[in-house]
Motif scaffolding. Structure first.
Motif, mmCIF file in Angstrom:
data_model
loop_
_atom_site.group_PDB
_atom_site.id
_atom_site.type_symbol
_atom_site.label_atom_id
_atom_site.label_comp_id
_atom_site.label_asym_id
_atom_site.label_seq_id
_atom_site.Cartn_x
_atom_site.Cartn_y
_atom_site.Cartn_z
ATOM 1 N N TYR A 22 0.850 -1.179 0.000
ATOM 2 C CA TYR A 22 0.000 0.000 0.000
ATOM 3 C C TYR A 22 0.889 1.233 0.000
ATOM 4 C CZ TYR A 22 -3.823 -3.129 1.071
ATOM 5 O OH TYR A 22 -4.751 -4.133 1.005
ATOM 6 N N PHE A 107 -8.274 4.755 7.983
ATOM 7 C CA PHE A 107 -7.732 3.696 7.143
ATOM 8 C C PHE A 107 -6.432 4.213 6.545
ATOM 9 C CE2 PHE A 107 -12.325 2.785 7.153
ATOM 10 C CZ PHE A 107 -12.302 1.460 7.552
ATOM 11 N N PHE A 108 -5.856 3.449 5.643
ATOM 12 C CA PHE A 108 -4.624 3.878 4.997
ATOM 13 C C PHE A 108 -4.839 5.249 4.353
ATOM 14 C CE2 PHE A 108 -1.708 4.410 1.555
ATOM 15 C CZ PHE A 108 -0.515 3.904 2.034
ATOM 16 N N ILE A 126 -1.091 8.002 8.245
ATOM 17 C CA ILE A 126 -0.851 6.570 8.049
ATOM 18 C C ILE A 126 -0.485 6.338 6.585
ATOM 19 C CG2 ILE A 126 -1.839 4.268 8.237
ATOM 20 C CD1 ILE A 126 -3.776 5.458 10.372
ATOM 21 N N THR A 129 4.940 1.421 4.023
ATOM 22 C CA THR A 129 6.237 1.140 4.650
ATOM 23 C C THR A 129 7.401 1.799 3.915
ATOM 24 O OG1 THR A 129 6.341 -0.947 3.435
ATOM 25 C CG2 THR A 129 5.490 -1.041 5.675
ATOM 26 N N SER A 140 3.956 4.076 9.415
ATOM 27 C CA SER A 140 3.520 2.934 8.611
ATOM 28 C C SER A 140 2.208 2.373 9.137
ATOM 29 C CB SER A 140 4.593 1.847 8.654
ATOM 30 O OG SER A 140 4.081 0.622 8.178
ATOM 31 N N TRP A 141 1.377 1.925 8.213
ATOM 32 C CA TRP A 141 0.125 1.270 8.598
ATOM 33 C C TRP A 141 0.405 -0.033 9.347
ATOM 34 C CZ3 TRP A 141 -0.963 -3.602 6.700
ATOM 35 C CH2 TRP A 141 -0.171 -4.036 5.621
ATOM 36 N N GLY A 146 0.229 2.616 13.956
ATOM 37 C CA GLY A 146 -0.636 2.530 12.784
ATOM 38 C C GLY A 146 -1.719 1.484 12.963
ATOM 39 N N ARG A 147 -1.341 0.311 13.485
ATOM 40 C CA ARG A 147 -2.327 -0.762 13.703
ATOM 41 C C ARG A 147 -3.346 -0.361 14.763
ATOM 42 N NH1 ARG A 147 2.283 -4.265 13.531
ATOM 43 N NH2 ARG A 147 2.082 -4.531 15.767
ATOM 44 N N MET A 150 -5.859 2.179 13.129
ATOM 45 C CA MET A 150 -6.674 1.705 12.010
ATOM 46 C C MET A 150 -8.095 1.375 12.466
ATOM 47 S SD MET A 150 -5.045 1.721 9.131
ATOM 48 C CE MET A 150 -5.040 0.437 7.934
#
Length: 199
Positions: A22, A107-108, A126, A129, A140-141, A146-147, A150
């Motif tokens: 992504y 989201f991303f 977000i 990488t 980074s997501w 990032g996690r 989300m």
């Protein structure tokens, strides 16, 4: 026991290898610009130096030749890496129109303003990488923060599980703006000068 009979432990794949890559449009352009620079400027310049050094005779004690060959392997490795990342790219434009939950949840591509338990506010965008830039608050997501962020929306409490411990964060705002990724710049002195090689 000989080394050939020992079993290596399985290593977990890094976060960058989740299948799809992504990335934002400007992040993809940066990867393409770097690959183009390596293919059209850096590699040809190093090849010319290696050819010149090889014509000087004994290659076993020829530092220009040995360094050039090593640099050529590094460039080729980087080109292969960039090509794989570009081929696996799944471009997500943060400015694309969103409806429903996609517009209100992180989201991303989201830029999230959040606060920790002490009330200190921070903002993070977000990204992929290949686009991480902590100076610009691009995370980074796949990172722990990032996690945690989300799928969160304004007013949600999320739990950040990081190596330093667990922390509760409150999401204050989720928005989708343009994320400016630092463009690729040719490194100063990166091209090997070939002037004066022919004697």
């Amino acid at each position: 026991m000989r080394k050939g009979f020992t079993r290596r432990p399985k290593v977990e794949e890094p976060a960058a290898n989740h299948g799809k890559n992504y990335i934002t449009p400007s992040g993809l352009q940066r990867l393409k610009d770097e690959r183009h620079f390596l293919l059209t400027k850096e590699r040809p310049a190093v090849v010319e130096v290696v050819a010149w050094a090889a014509s000087n005779g004994d290659r076993s004690e020829n530092a220009d030749y040995q360094y050039g060959k090593r640099r050529l392997r590094q460039i080729d490795g980087r080109i292969r890496f960039l090509t794989k990342r570009i081929d696996a790219a799944e471009v997500v434009d943060p400015e694309a129109p969103r409806t429903g939950q996609r517009a209100t949840r992180a989201f991303f591509g989201a830029t999230v303003r959040y606060a920790n338990a002490a009330g200190a506010e921070r903002v993070a965008s977000i990204v992929g990488t290949d686009e991480i830039d902590l100076d610009r608050n691009h995370i980074s997501w796949a990172s722990p923060l990032g996690r945690a962020l989300m799928r969160a929306s304004e007013g949600d409490e999320v739990v950040l599980r990081a190596p330093g411990g667990t922390e509760t964060l409150i999401v204050l705002e989720v928005r989708y703006d343009r994320i400016s990724v630092k463009p690729f710049r040719e490194p100063p002195g990166s091209e090997v000068s070939t002037k004066g090689l022919q004697r």
